[in-house]
Design a protein around this motif. Sequence first.
Motif, mmCIF file in Angstrom:
data_model
loop_
_atom_site.group_PDB
_atom_site.id
_atom_site.type_symbol
_atom_site.label_atom_id
_atom_site.label_comp_id
_atom_site.label_asym_id
_atom_site.label_seq_id
_atom_site.Cartn_x
_atom_site.Cartn_y
_atom_site.Cartn_z
ATOM 1 N N LEU A 47 0.819 -1.214 0.000
ATOM 2 C CA LEU A 47 0.000 0.000 0.000
ATOM 3 C C LEU A 47 0.852 1.263 0.000
ATOM 4 N N LEU A 48 2.065 1.161 0.524
ATOM 5 C CA LEU A 48 2.978 2.298 0.481
ATOM 6 C C LEU A 48 3.642 2.456 -0.884
ATOM 7 N N GLY A 49 3.465 1.469 -1.746
ATOM 8 C CA GLY A 49 3.976 1.569 -3.106
ATOM 9 C C GLY A 49 5.433 1.182 -3.273
ATOM 10 N N LEU A 50 5.901 0.204 -2.510
ATOM 11 C CA LEU A 50 7.305 -0.195 -2.606
ATOM 12 C C LEU A 50 7.575 -1.222 -3.699
ATOM 13 N N GLY A 51 6.570 -1.658 -4.402
ATOM 14 C CA GLY A 51 6.770 -2.574 -5.520
ATOM 15 C C GLY A 51 7.233 -3.946 -5.074
ATOM 16 N N VAL A 52 8.274 -4.456 -5.726
ATOM 17 C CA VAL A 52 8.762 -5.799 -5.434
ATOM 18 C C VAL A 52 9.376 -5.892 -4.027
ATOM 19 N N TRP A 53 9.816 -4.776 -3.477
ATOM 20 C CA TRP A 53 10.371 -4.777 -2.121
ATOM 21 C C TRP A 53 9.303 -5.100 -1.089
ATOM 22 N N ALA A 54 8.044 -4.911 -1.442
ATOM 23 C CA ALA A 54 6.953 -5.264 -0.538
ATOM 24 C C ALA A 54 6.856 -6.773 -0.344
ATOM 25 N N ILE A 55 7.471 -7.534 -1.211
ATOM 26 C CA ILE A 55 7.495 -8.988 -1.069
ATOM 27 C C ILE A 55 8.808 -9.449 -0.440
ATOM 28 N N ILE A 56 9.902 -8.822 -0.807
ATOM 29 C CA ILE A 56 11.222 -9.272 -0.353
ATOM 30 C C ILE A 56 11.460 -8.958 1.120
#
Length: 93
Positions: A47-56
């Motif tokens: 939701l903060l928009g971190l992209g793939v880092w939201a998974i890693i």
Amino acid sequence: MATSYLLFTFGMLNATSNLKENKIPVVCQAILWQTIADGVLTACLALLGLGVWAIIIPKVLGILIWVGIHRYYTPLVYGSDSQSPPAEHVYYQ
């Protein structure tokens, strides 16, 4: 993502000891809190928009929770005390 597999080694002996001693509540608690933290962090970071880092990032932090719980409930004993024979095999003179 491979960092999480490297971090597994810090708690693997403790987790194996828990499984060997049939401490299923400890194993379940570790998996439960790891899964909850992973899901909540993934949702927040996405939701903060971190992209793939939201998974890693949650995968790596979740492993630290798993390791912490296993190490807290099963501290390993190192040194000569853990290698001493059982009391019935000790002969006194």
